[in-house]
Write an enzyme that holds these catalytic residues in place. Structure first.
Site, PDB file in Angstrom:
ATOM      1  N   CYS A  13       0.866  -1.186   0.000  1.00 36.08           N
ATOM      2  CA  CYS A  13       0.000   0.000   0.000  1.00 36.08           C
ATOM      3  C   CYS A  13       0.896   1.228   0.000  1.00 36.08           C
ATOM      4  O   CYS A  13       2.070   1.158  -0.409  1.00 36.08           O
ATOM      5  CB  CYS A  13      -0.995  -0.026   1.156  1.00 36.08           C
ATOM      6  SG  CYS A  13      -0.252   0.008   2.805  1.00 36.08           S
ATOM      7  N   ASN A  16       2.197   1.496   4.418  1.00 38.57           N
ATOM      8  CA  ASN A  16       2.466   0.216   5.117  1.00 38.57           C
ATOM      9  C   ASN A  16       2.163   0.315   6.610  1.00 38.57           C
ATOM     10  O   ASN A  16       2.829  -0.307   7.438  1.00 38.57           O
ATOM     11  CB  ASN A  16       3.900  -0.277   4.881  1.00 38.57           C
ATOM     12  CG  ASN A  16       4.141  -1.733   5.257  1.00 38.57           C
ATOM     13  OD1 ASN A  16       5.215  -2.095   5.697  1.00 38.57           O
ATOM     14  ND2 ASN A  16       3.141  -2.585   5.130  1.00 38.57           N
ATOM     15  N   CYS A  18      -1.551   0.758   7.389  1.00 46.01           N
ATOM     16  CA  CYS A  18      -2.984   0.436   7.495  1.00 46.01           C
ATOM     17  C   CYS A  18      -3.352  -0.798   6.667  1.00 46.01           C
ATOM     18  O   CYS A  18      -3.495  -1.897   7.198  1.00 46.01           O
ATOM     19  CB  CYS A  18      -3.855   1.628   7.057  1.00 46.01           C
ATOM     20  SG  CYS A  18      -3.656   3.097   8.087  1.00 46.01           S
ATOM     21  N   ARG A  19      -3.491  -0.626   5.354  1.00 44.76           N
ATOM     22  CA  ARG A  19      -4.093  -1.689   4.534  1.00 44.76           C
ATOM     23  C   ARG A  19      -3.197  -2.904   4.343  1.00 44.76           C
ATOM     24  O   ARG A  19      -3.628  -4.040   4.572  1.00 44.76           O
ATOM     25  CB  ARG A  19      -4.484  -1.108   3.158  1.00 44.76           C
ATOM     26  CG  ARG A  19      -5.580  -0.081   3.248  1.00 44.76           C
ATOM     27  CD  ARG A  19      -5.701   0.728   1.968  1.00 44.76           C
ATOM     28  NE  ARG A  19      -4.546   1.591   1.768  1.00 44.76           N
ATOM     29  CZ  ARG A  19      -4.329   2.335   0.689  1.00 44.76           C
ATOM     30  NH1 ARG A  19      -5.204   2.312  -0.302  1.00 44.76           N
ATOM     31  NH2 ARG A  19      -3.254   3.092   0.602  1.00 44.76           N
ATOM     32  N   SER A  20      -1.945  -2.696   3.900  1.00 45.80           N
ATOM     33  CA  SER A  20      -1.111  -3.877   3.597  1.00 45.80           C
ATOM     34  C   SER A  20      -0.662  -4.638   4.846  1.00 45.80           C
ATOM     35  O   SER A  20      -0.604  -5.869   4.806  1.00 45.80           O
ATOM     36  CB  SER A  20       0.059  -3.535   2.666  1.00 45.80           C
ATOM     37  OG  SER A  20       0.956  -2.636   3.255  1.00 45.80           O
ATOM     38  N   ASP A 131      -8.375   3.918   1.181  1.00 49.48           N
ATOM     39  CA  ASP A 131      -7.399   4.305   2.196  1.00 49.48           C
ATOM     40  C   ASP A 131      -8.146   4.856   3.419  1.00 49.48           C
ATOM     41  O   ASP A 131      -8.820   5.879   3.312  1.00 49.48           O
ATOM     42  CB  ASP A 131      -6.488   5.374   1.582  1.00 49.48           C
ATOM     43  CG  ASP A 131      -5.374   5.791   2.514  1.00 49.48           C
ATOM     44  OD1 ASP A 131      -5.399   5.385   3.697  1.00 49.48           O
ATOM     45  OD2 ASP A 131      -4.474   6.513   2.057  1.00 49.48           O
TER      46      ASP A 131
HETATM   47  P1  4NP Z   1      -1.866   2.857   4.092  1.00 43.86           P
HETATM   48  O1  4NP Z   1      -2.505   4.239   4.640  1.00 43.86           O
HETATM   49  O2  4NP Z   1      -1.304   3.180   2.719  1.00 43.86           O
HETATM   50  O3  4NP Z   1      -3.031   1.942   4.025  1.00 43.86           O
HETATM   51  O4  4NP Z   1      -0.805   2.458   5.088  1.00 43.86           O
HETATM   52  C1  4NP Z   1      -1.787   5.430   4.701  1.00 43.86           C
HETATM   53  C2  4NP Z   1      -0.952   5.674   5.761  1.00 43.86           C
HETATM   54  C3  4NP Z   1      -0.251   6.873   5.829  1.00 43.86           C
HETATM   55  C4  4NP Z   1      -0.397   7.807   4.825  1.00 43.86           C
HETATM   56  C5  4NP Z   1      -1.227   7.553   3.753  1.00 43.86           C
HETATM   57  C6  4NP Z   1      -1.923   6.349   3.684  1.00 43.86           C
HETATM   58  N1  4NP Z   1       0.313   9.025   4.902  1.00 43.86           N
HETATM   59  O5  4NP Z   1       0.084   9.899   4.041  1.00 43.86           O
HETATM   60  O6  4NP Z   1       1.122   9.225   5.830  1.00 43.86           O
END
Ligand code: 4NP
Length: 160
Positions: A13, A16, A18-20, A131
């Site tokens: 993702c 790294n 939340c989703r992955s 997201d």
């Molecule tokens: P992820 O979510 O891609 O599912 O881990 C996010 C976590 C942090 C950010 C964006 C998406 N960020 O912009 O810091």
């Protein structure tokens, strides 16, 4: 079981956190449930490096734990070009991450193994895992249900 029969899967993702990492934790959980743990190498990473070394977002950890999945010991890592060779399946959480992964090396071999994770979702919607980072708790629940059913379908399909 010989090393060559291990199936390696990496979820990717953006951050790294939340989703992955959730997908990593759920697929590990499901393979353990089915006694298939030793046949799999499961990891995750982010195309962005901001959170490297951090534990998953506390909201994602909490939602996962409510459903019996502990992701608290996982730590964020940055996607590496060498992951394209090292893993059998590289599953992107959304189209932007898919593009970023293939930007490293747009070869046919990689285009076959790098796929949108929700290609395996029985209810794929727009083929992206939304997201949840900037939203409320409901977003984390929605992500959990999408990722859980898609992991189960992915496992059924690759073992078929
Ligand atoms: P992820 O979510 O891609 O599912 O881990 C996010 C976590 C942090 C950010 C964006 C998406 N960020 O912009 O810091």
């Amino acid at each position: 079981m010989s090393f060559s029969s291990v199936i390696s899967v990496q979820f990717v993702c953006l951050g790294n956190i939340c989703r992955s990492p959730l997908a990593e934790g759920i697929l590990k959980h499901v393979t353990r449930e089915r006694g298939l743990e030793s046949q799999f190498l499961i990891a995750s990473s982010g195309t962005g490096a901001w959170h490297v070394g951090q534990a998953p977002d506390s909201r994602m950890q909490r939602t996962a734990l409510i459903h019996g999945v502990d992701i608290s010991r996982q730590r964020a890592r940055h996607f590496k070009r060498s992951d394209l060779d090292a893993f059998d399946h590289i599953l992107a959480m959304d189209k932007s991450n898919l593009r970023n992964i293939l930007r490293h090396s747009p070869h046919e071999e990689y285009e076959n193994k790098v796929r949108l994770f929700r290609n395996y979702d029985p209810e794929p919607g727009d083929y992206e895992v939304p997201d949840p980072y900037y939203g409320g708790d409901q977003g984390f629940e929605t992500v959990f249900s999408i990722v859980e059913r898609t992991c189960r379908q992915f496992l059924d399909q690759i073992l078929d």
